[in-house]
Design an enzyme around this catalytic site. Structure first.
Site, PDB file in Angstrom:
ATOM      1  N   LYS A   1      37.169  39.090  45.775  1.00 13.39           N
ATOM      2  CA  LYS A   1      36.842  37.553  46.075  1.00 13.39           C
ATOM      3  C   LYS A   1      37.226  36.523  45.012  1.00 13.39           C
ATOM      4  O   LYS A   1      37.629  35.372  45.228  1.00 13.39           O
ATOM      5  CB  LYS A   1      35.099  37.641  45.958  1.00 13.39           C
ATOM      6  CG  LYS A   1      34.496  38.551  47.139  1.00 13.39           C
ATOM      7  CD  LYS A   1      33.260  38.940  46.940  1.00 13.39           C
ATOM      8  CE  LYS A   1      32.784  39.745  48.206  1.00 13.39           C
ATOM      9  NZ  LYS A   1      31.510  40.660  47.963  1.00 13.39           N
TER      10      LYS A   1
ATOM     11  N   GLN B   1      26.642  40.685  43.446  1.00  8.64           N
ATOM     12  CA  GLN B   1      27.134  41.931  44.311  1.00  8.64           C
ATOM     13  C   GLN B   1      26.115  42.832  44.449  1.00  8.64           C
ATOM     14  O   GLN B   1      25.534  43.329  43.376  1.00  8.64           O
ATOM     15  CB  GLN B   1      28.302  42.183  43.465  1.00  8.64           C
ATOM     16  CG  GLN B   1      29.295  43.429  44.158  1.00  8.64           C
ATOM     17  CD  GLN B   1      29.765  42.911  45.528  1.00  8.64           C
ATOM     18  OE1 GLN B   1      30.316  42.001  45.542  1.00  8.64           O
ATOM     19  NE2 GLN B   1      29.616  44.049  46.379  1.00  8.64           N
TER      20      GLN B   1
ATOM     21  N   ASP C   1      25.847  33.617  50.297  1.00 13.01           N
ATOM     22  CA  ASP C   1      26.094  34.712  51.213  1.00 13.01           C
ATOM     23  C   ASP C   1      24.606  34.929  52.108  1.00 13.01           C
ATOM     24  O   ASP C   1      24.200  36.261  52.397  1.00 13.01           O
ATOM     25  CB  ASP C   1      26.354  35.803  50.230  1.00 13.01           C
ATOM     26  CG  ASP C   1      27.034  37.086  51.045  1.00 13.01           C
ATOM     27  OD1 ASP C   1      27.311  36.839  52.173  1.00 13.01           O
ATOM     28  OD2 ASP C   1      26.785  38.300  50.490  1.00 13.01           O
TER      29      ASP C   1
END
Ligand code: NAP
Length: 277
Positions: A53, A97, A120
């Site tokens: 990423k 994450q 996200d």
């Protein structure tokens, strides 16, 4: 039967091309879009995802801040870090994450992310907005699955979509997005009885199980569209590709399917946020 291999690299490239001029415009105004990634612990797969990423950001001229916290980090300490990033005006997107070490209350940590920087879709507000059909930043993998269907002009309305998996960042939001696109959606999970029987009626199959090569071609209806969000050790997805290929009219490869679009979507959400904040 004509077969379409759904190429995620092509779709991702198109998304990234579309971002270049927007990033230049922001930079002319003195704003560099910035994504902060937080990795807790030393899970090698998570390290790889975070690195991918960060590298994708760099290639496009997006700033990336990588916060790496030790394995023994507690919930409060992690929330403190998230709050600092919330309050940092140079940060436009925050990605924690998943998964975090087991001593951490992951839900509490996700909830600490400022909704304006939740690129996200992991907060309950972000999820709720997505489910109600006005989410700014749906979770990136579900959004990537929808983008793939859209790019290849695969009809959704009136189709029976079966999603295998119900995680908060994948199975549940993609079920909601498909429902909002007028599919009839069945969401399956580990307690579902007769999964192969349900899949036999699916026009669209989304594999989000986390078990390598789990879904078998013999379970599918001939001509179904198969989207594999899975990514397991050895570069394999959650479907048994060779047998599913035989049954499908369109299918995503792993790698090179949903993964690249997921990353491109994360970049897009970061740029969207930089334009808004
Ligand atoms: P997860 O949190 O482990 O959820 C897995 C889901 O699968 C759960 O809902 C579970 O049911 C269900 N399940 C497990 N065994 C099953 C079985 N035998 N039959 C039916 N359902 C079963 O995983 P996730 O985070 O959603 O990720 C799923 C996959 O997507 C993984 O391979 C992951 O690596 C991949 N992924 C890919 C991307 C990408 O960018 N391509 C991004 C995120 C994740 P219960 O709820 O009943 O436990």
């Amino acid at each position: 039967m004509e077969k379409i291999i759904l190429d995620g690299n092509v779709v991702a490239q198109e998304i990234k091309e579309g971002l270049k001029s927007r990033i230049d415009l922001l930079k002319n105004k003195g704003i560099t879009p910035c994504l902060a990634t937080i990795l807790v612990g030393d899970n090698p797969a998570s390290e790889t995802y975070v690195r991918m990423k960060g590298n994708a950001c760099k290639r496009l001229g997006i700033e990336s801040i990588r916060v790496h916290l030790p394995e023994e980090t507690g919930t409060l300490e992690l929330i403190e870090t998230i709050k600092e990033l919330n309050n940092d005006p140079s940060v436009h997107g925050i990605l924690l994450q998943h998964p975090v070490p087991s001593q951490i209350d992951e839900r509490a940590a996700f909830e600490a992310i400022d909704i304006r920087k939740d690129v996200d879709g992991v907060t309950s507000t972000g999820f709720g907005q997505t489910a109600l059909g006005f989410g700014q930043y749906p979770s990136c993998t579900p959004a990537a699955i929808m983008k793939m269907l859209d790019y290849y002009q695969i009809p959704i309305e009136g189709k029976h979509a079966v999603v295998v998996g119900r995680s908060p960042i994948l199975g549940k939001p993609v079920s909601a997005l498909l429902l909002n696109a007028n599919a009839t959606v069945t969401t399956c999970h580990s307690k579902t009885a007769n999964l192969p029987e349900i899949l036999k009626h699916a026009d669209i199959v989304v594999a989000a199980v986390g078990l390598p090569k789990f879904i078998q071609g013999s379970w599918l209806k001939q001509g179904s569209v198969v989207l594999d969000a899975g990514y397991n050790k050895g570069n394999v997805g959650d479907i048994d590709y060779d047998t599913c290929y035989e049954a499908a009219s369109a299918i995503t490869p792993v790698p090179g399917g949903i993964g690249p679009i997921t990353i491109a979507t994360l970049l897009k959400h970061t740029v969207d946020s930089a334009e808004k904040l």
